[in-house]
Design a protein around this motif. Structure first.
Motif, short mmCIF file in Angstrom:
data_model
loop_
_atom_site.label_atom_id
_atom_site.label_comp_id
_atom_site.label_asym_id
_atom_site.label_seq_id
_atom_site.Cartn_x
_atom_site.Cartn_y
_atom_site.Cartn_z
N THR A 46 28.47 116.10 -25.31
CA THR A 46 27.20 116.93 -25.01
C THR A 46 27.57 117.64 -25.30
OG1 THR A 46 29.05 116.78 -23.13
CG2 THR A 46 27.33 115.08 -22.78
N LEU A 47 28.71 118.69 -25.77
CA LEU A 47 28.88 119.62 -26.47
C LEU A 47 28.48 120.12 -27.68
CD1 LEU A 47 32.00 121.06 -23.88
CD2 LEU A 47 30.02 121.16 -23.02
N LEU A 48 28.99 119.32 -28.21
CA LEU A 48 28.82 118.72 -30.14
C LEU A 48 27.29 119.53 -30.39
CD1 LEU A 48 30.53 118.06 -32.55
CD2 LEU A 48 28.95 116.10 -32.76
N GLU A 49 26.02 119.62 -29.77
CA GLU A 49 25.00 120.72 -29.79
C GLU A 49 24.90 122.04 -30.29
OE1 GLU A 49 20.05 120.30 -29.93
OE2 GLU A 49 21.61 118.82 -28.08
N SER A 50 25.96 122.02 -28.99
CA SER A 50 26.17 123.58 -28.43
C SER A 50 27.29 123.81 -29.67
CB SER A 50 25.60 124.03 -27.39
OG SER A 50 27.31 123.00 -26.71
N GLU A 51 27.94 123.47 -29.42
CA GLU A 51 28.92 123.90 -30.96
C GLU A 51 28.70 124.46 -32.13
OE1 GLU A 51 31.71 124.73 -29.99
OE2 GLU A 51 31.38 125.31 -28.14
N LEU A 52 27.82 123.25 -32.79
CA LEU A 52 27.27 122.72 -33.90
C LEU A 52 26.00 124.07 -33.98
CD1 LEU A 52 26.64 119.55 -35.13
CD2 LEU A 52 28.12 121.50 -36.31
N GLY A 60 36.70 134.85 -49.29
CA GLY A 60 36.66 135.57 -48.82
C GLY A 60 35.36 135.39 -47.56
N ALA A 61 34.55 134.54 -48.28
CA ALA A 61 33.55 133.95 -47.32
C ALA A 61 33.87 133.36 -46.17
CB ALA A 61 32.39 133.28 -48.22
N PRO A 62 33.21 132.91 -45.38
CA PRO A 62 33.70 132.67 -43.67
C PRO A 62 33.66 131.34 -44.24
CG PRO A 62 31.35 133.39 -43.47
CD PRO A 62 31.92 134.08 -44.65
N PHE A 63 34.72 130.04 -43.32
CA PHE A 63 35.33 128.99 -43.88
C PHE A 63 35.22 128.32 -41.76
CE2 PHE A 63 37.84 125.32 -43.27
CZ PHE A 63 37.57 124.26 -44.04
N MET A 64 34.13 127.77 -41.58
CA MET A 64 34.19 127.24 -40.20
C MET A 64 34.60 125.80 -40.63
SD MET A 64 33.70 130.00 -38.35
CE MET A 64 33.69 129.23 -36.59
N GLU A 65 35.41 125.42 -39.08
CA GLU A 65 35.56 123.55 -39.22
C GLU A 65 35.45 123.23 -37.93
OE1 GLU A 65 39.90 122.66 -40.10
OE2 GLU A 65 40.04 124.80 -40.85
N ILE A 66 34.97 122.39 -37.70
CA ILE A 66 34.63 121.39 -36.92
C ILE A 66 34.78 120.01 -36.55
CG2 ILE A 66 32.34 120.63 -36.81
CD1 ILE A 66 31.95 121.35 -33.53
N ASN A 67 35.92 119.16 -35.32
CA ASN A 67 36.52 117.59 -35.71
C ASN A 67 35.31 117.43 -35.08
OD1 ASN A 67 37.32 114.98 -34.91
ND2 ASN A 67 39.57 116.12 -35.42
N GLU A 107 35.24 113.54 -39.03
CA GLU A 107 35.45 113.02 -39.00
C GLU A 107 33.29 112.88 -38.38
OE1 GLU A 107 36.98 110.96 -38.96
OE2 GLU A 107 38.93 110.95 -38.93
N ILE A 108 33.04 113.47 -39.34
CA ILE A 108 30.88 113.01 -39.65
C ILE A 108 30.69 111.97 -39.28
CG2 ILE A 108 30.60 112.65 -41.71
CD1 ILE A 108 28.42 114.90 -41.25
N GLY A 109 31.61 110.46 -39.08
CA GLY A 109 31.11 109.62 -38.50
C GLY A 109 30.88 109.39 -37.27
N GLU A 110 31.95 110.27 -36.39
CA GLU A 110 31.48 110.38 -35.52
C GLU A 110 30.10 111.00 -34.73
OE1 GLU A 110 33.88 108.31 -34.06
OE2 GLU A 110 34.88 107.45 -35.47
#
Length: 171
Positions: free
Chosen positions: A25-31, A11-18, A62-65
């Motif tokens: 250039t967008l990853l910082e603002s997405e995170l 029931g708690a939030p689950f967020m995922e990002i590839n 894919e945190i290694g990226e």
């Protein structure tokens, strides 16, 4: 990641990002999110994945990226449980569980200087190694039946089909 989340925080939030699918250039603002006016096109405040996962789980696939500059910011957010959205001077607090996955061998990435050692040890609290299917062929019948059952409920996989799958080398 979802099963781990549901076992502990249903029931708690689950967020995922590839991390590999989002341009650097967008990853910082997405995170971390951003404030209105932080950059061209930022017409409104937008919470990032860290804020949206507050009280729940953030899955970093894919945190290694991740680039080294993003690794530094993520490390600080994990250590301090705070972060600043892009363009903000205000720190936000979060309480999140992080689950991360990669197809890279992060120990080797640390040695080669591509992944921060301190972030590696912050993330590598409980490691689950998933060997490739070719190394665990005993799982093949159950896995194939599970997938078939999702596609065509109440169907059983034919023994000939299992034979074809078993002969495949699964590169």
């Amino acid at each position: 990641a979802r099963a781990i989340h549901e076992a502990g925080h249903p029931g708690a939030p689950f967020m995922e990002i590839n991390c590999a699918a989002v341009p650097e250039t967008l990853l910082e603002s997405e995170l971390f999110g951003y404030e209105r006016g932080a950059f061209t096109g930022a017409h409104r405040d937008k919470p990032g994945f860290l804020a949206e996962a507050d009280g729940g789980t953030l899955f970093l696939d894919e945190i290694g990226e991740l680039s080294l500059p993003i690794q530094v910011k993520l490390l600080r957010a994990i250590q301090e449980r705070t972060f600043k959205p892009v363009g903000s001077s205000e720190e936000l607090s979060v309480d999140i569980r992080i689950v991360a996955a990669t197809n890279k061998q992060l120990e080797k990435e640390v040695i080669s200087g591509n992944f921060r050692e301190d972030l590696f040890y912050r993330l590598n609290v409980i490691e689950i190694k998933m060997p490739p299917l070719r190394e665990r062929m005993d799982d093949l019948p159950d896995l194939a039946q599970h997938i078939l059952g999702r596609l065509k409920p109440a169907r059983l996989i034919h023994v000939d089909a299992l034979g074809v799958l078993a002969r495949y080398d699964w590169p």
